[in-house]
Design a protein around this motif. Structure first.
Motif, PDB file in Angstrom:
ATOM      1  N   ARG A 153       0.860  -1.186   0.000  1.00 47.18           N
ATOM      2  CA  ARG A 153       0.000   0.000   0.000  1.00 47.18           C
ATOM      3  C   ARG A 153       0.891   1.229   0.000  1.00 47.18           C
ATOM      4  N   ARG A 154       0.504   2.227  -0.800  1.00 54.26           N
ATOM      5  CA  ARG A 154       1.249   3.486  -0.830  1.00 54.26           C
ATOM      6  C   ARG A 154       0.310   4.606  -0.417  1.00 54.26           C
ATOM      7  N   VAL A 155       0.794   5.469   0.447  1.00 58.82           N
ATOM      8  CA  VAL A 155       0.009   6.609   0.915  1.00 58.82           C
ATOM      9  C   VAL A 155       0.836   7.869   0.674  1.00 58.82           C
ATOM     10  N   TYR A 156       0.223   8.868   0.031  1.00 57.35           N
ATOM     11  CA  TYR A 156       0.933  10.127  -0.209  1.00 57.35           C
ATOM     12  C   TYR A 156       0.074  11.303   0.247  1.00 57.35           C
ATOM     13  N   PRO A 157       0.235  11.749   1.499  1.00 58.14           N
ATOM     14  CA  PRO A 157      -0.393  13.005   1.913  1.00 58.14           C
ATOM     15  C   PRO A 157       0.537  14.173   1.606  1.00 58.14           C
ATOM     16  N   GLU A 158      -0.032  15.279   1.148  1.00 59.26           N
ATOM     17  CA  GLU A 158       0.753  16.498   0.952  1.00 59.26           C
ATOM     18  C   GLU A 158       0.116  17.621   1.761  1.00 59.26           C
ATOM     19  N   ILE A 159       0.888  18.235   2.629  1.00 52.93           N
ATOM     20  CA  ILE A 159       0.403  19.300   3.496  1.00 52.93           C
ATOM     21  C   ILE A 159       0.525  20.626   2.740  1.00 52.93           C
ATOM     22  N   VAL A 160      -0.600  21.172   2.339  1.00 51.02           N
ATOM     23  CA  VAL A 160      -0.614  22.401   1.554  1.00 51.02           C
ATOM     24  C   VAL A 160      -0.313  23.590   2.464  1.00 51.02           C
ATOM     25  N   GLY A 161       0.763  24.298   2.170  1.00 53.28           N
ATOM     26  CA  GLY A 161       1.195  25.419   3.003  1.00 53.28           C
ATOM     27  C   GLY A 161       2.285  25.054   3.975  1.00 53.28           C
ATOM     28  N   GLY A 162       2.649  23.768   4.024  1.00 53.27           N
ATOM     29  CA  GLY A 162       3.693  23.323   4.945  1.00 53.27           C
ATOM     30  C   GLY A 162       5.074  23.428   4.339  1.00 53.27           C
ATOM     31  N   GLY A 163       6.085  23.405   5.198  1.00 50.83           N
ATOM     32  CA  GLY A 163       7.478  23.470   4.776  1.00 50.83           C
ATOM     33  C   GLY A 163       8.237  22.216   5.138  1.00 50.83           C
ATOM     34  N   HIS A 164       9.553  22.290   5.066  1.00 48.03           N
ATOM     35  CA  HIS A 164      10.402  21.116   5.241  1.00 48.03           C
ATOM     36  C   HIS A 164      10.462  20.628   6.681  1.00 48.03           C
ATOM     37  N   ASN A 165      10.289  21.526   7.638  1.00 49.55           N
ATOM     38  CA  ASN A 165      10.571  21.184   9.032  1.00 49.55           C
ATOM     39  C   ASN A 165       9.332  21.153   9.914  1.00 49.55           C
ATOM     40  N   GLY A 166       8.197  20.797   9.354  1.00 59.58           N
ATOM     41  CA  GLY A 166       6.966  20.767  10.143  1.00 59.58           C
ATOM     42  C   GLY A 166       6.942  19.740  11.239  1.00 59.58           C
ATOM     43  N   SER A 167       7.830  18.740  11.197  1.00 61.45           N
ATOM     44  CA  SER A 167       7.857  17.709  12.240  1.00 61.45           C
ATOM     45  C   SER A 167       8.752  18.074  13.413  1.00 61.45           C
ATOM     46  N   LEU A 168       9.538  19.165  13.298  1.00 58.90           N
ATOM     47  CA  LEU A 168      10.387  19.590  14.406  1.00 58.90           C
ATOM     48  C   LEU A 168       9.557  20.229  15.515  1.00 58.90           C
ATOM     49  N   ASP A 169      10.117  20.296  16.712  1.00 61.69           N
ATOM     50  CA  ASP A 169       9.396  20.844  17.861  1.00 61.69           C
ATOM     51  C   ASP A 169       9.149  22.343  17.755  1.00 61.69           C
ATOM     52  N   PHE A 170       9.902  23.021  16.910  1.00 60.08           N
ATOM     53  CA  PHE A 170       9.866  24.480  16.879  1.00 60.08           C
ATOM     54  C   PHE A 170       9.924  24.952  15.427  1.00 60.08           C
ATOM     55  N   PRO A 171       9.457  26.166  15.134  1.00 64.72           N
ATOM     56  CA  PRO A 171       9.530  26.678  13.755  1.00 64.72           C
ATOM     57  C   PRO A 171      10.974  26.812  13.297  1.00 64.72           C
ATOM     58  N   PHE A 172      11.225  26.426  12.065  1.00 66.77           N
ATOM     59  CA  PHE A 172      12.544  26.591  11.472  1.00 66.77           C
ATOM     60  C   PHE A 172      12.327  26.968  10.010  1.00 66.77           C
ATOM     61  N   GLY A 173      12.095  28.234   9.771  1.00 64.36           N
ATOM     62  CA  GLY A 173      11.736  28.715   8.454  1.00 64.36           C
ATOM     63  C   GLY A 173      10.369  29.389   8.498  1.00 64.36           C
ATOM     64  N   ILE A 174      10.023  30.053   7.413  1.00 61.28           N
ATOM     65  CA  ILE A 174       8.756  30.768   7.309  1.00 61.28           C
ATOM     66  C   ILE A 174       7.902  30.096   6.239  1.00 61.28           C
ATOM     67  N   ASP A 175       6.741  29.596   6.639  1.00 61.39           N
ATOM     68  CA  ASP A 175       5.846  28.896   5.733  1.00 61.39           C
ATOM     69  C   ASP A 175       4.452  29.511   5.825  1.00 61.39           C
ATOM     70  N   PRO A 176       3.620  29.336   4.801  1.00 61.77           N
ATOM     71  CA  PRO A 176       2.253  29.882   4.868  1.00 61.77           C
ATOM     72  C   PRO A 176       1.425  29.312   6.007  1.00 61.77           C
ATOM     73  N   MET A 177       1.593  28.034   6.313  1.00 57.25           N
ATOM     74  CA  MET A 177       0.825  27.409   7.379  1.00 57.25           C
ATOM     75  C   MET A 177       1.542  27.570   8.716  1.00 57.25           C
ATOM     76  N   PRO A 178       0.841  27.942   9.789  1.00 62.82           N
ATOM     77  CA  PRO A 178       1.484  28.043  11.104  1.00 62.82           C
ATOM     78  C   PRO A 178       2.165  26.728  11.490  1.00 62.82           C
ATOM     79  N   HIS A 179       3.297  26.840  12.174  1.00 64.72           N
ATOM     80  CA  HIS A 179       4.057  25.645  12.519  1.00 64.72           C
ATOM     81  C   HIS A 179       3.251  24.695  13.404  1.00 64.72           C
ATOM     82  N   SER A 180       2.465  25.231  14.322  1.00 65.02           N
ATOM     83  CA  SER A 180       1.690  24.367  15.214  1.00 65.02           C
ATOM     84  C   SER A 180       0.717  23.485  14.432  1.00 65.02           C
ATOM     85  N   GLU A 181       0.153  24.035  13.357  1.00 64.92           N
ATOM     86  CA  GLU A 181      -0.766  23.247  12.528  1.00 64.92           C
ATOM     87  C   GLU A 181      -0.004  22.232  11.677  1.00 64.92           C
TER      88      GLU A 181
END
Length: 211
Positions: A153-181
């Motif tokens: 099975r292959r699953v491909y979710p894409e987070i629209v507005g997200g950046g490279h570091n959304g899984s880190l504990d803290f913001p690292f970069g500026i993206d359209p979507m808030p880091h908490s989301e």
């Protein structure tokens, strides 16, 4: 005993940077191992794979040692591998010499031309973010998905507005979507995928993707 998940971090990001999402996965009843090597200014991806491989077997040995804090904790059976950025590529290096890994989760994985991608037969999730300017999804996370032609099975979710570091504990970069989301969505997709595939809770997919 708990199903074992090995986590391989991205470039210049030790496991401590991912503490919230590591704790989140563990809270569902997984034994999460985070390999903390290759955290300098350069990251040797094959070395990260070997270190993760060694950690898996070390944990298994400790699980059989009555004097260890891990005694009785690692479950027998297959392993899950989860990686962010370069850590995603490291997983496919590890598959060249380890066949106990039958479930893979990638987050903004950095794609390299590795033959093990097309040969992997288990379920795989490759998560991408639309505004990732480090590993753009059209030639990284999406390519992992497209090349995994043997996957159960292959699953491909894409987070629209997200950046490279959304899984880190803290913001690292500026993206359209808030880091908490971004972080909430990474937790939701990862936790749901692992529960559905490893714990057999397939109804979770209804909450992630609908019917």
């Amino acid at each position: 005993p708990y199903p074992v998940v090995i986590f391989i971090h991205g470039w210049f990001a030790p496991p401590a940077f991912y503490r919230k999402i590591l704790d989140h996965v563990a809270s569902y009843g997984f034994l999460v191992l985070g390999v903390g090597t290759e955290i300098g200014l350069t990251m040797n991806i094959p070395n990260a794979a070997h270190d993760a491989h060694a950690l898996l077997y070390w944990a298994e040995e400790q699980g059989q040692d009555s004097s260890s804090f891990l005694h009785g904790m690692p479950a027998d059976g297959p392993w899950t591998a989860w990686g962010h950025s370069y850590g995603g590529a490291a997983i496919f290096h590890m598959l060249e010499y380890e066949d106990r890994i039958d479930l893979i989760a990638l987050m903004e994985g950095f794609h390299f031309d590795l033959p093990a991608i097309a040969l992997f037969e288990g379920p795989m999730m490759s998560l991408g973010s639309s505004h990732d300017n480090i590993a753009p999804p059209h030639n990284n996370s999406r390519v992992f998905y497209d090349e995994a032609v043997s996957a159960e099975r292959r699953v491909y979710p894409e987070i629209v507005g997200g950046g490279h570091n959304g899984s880190l504990d803290f913001p690292f970069g500026i993206d359209p979507m808030p880091h908490s989301e971004q972080h909430r969505l990474h937790r939701r997709y990862l936790g749901g995928f692992l529960r559905a595939e490893r714990l057999g809770e397939e109804n979770v997919y209804l909450h992630l993707f609908g019917s």
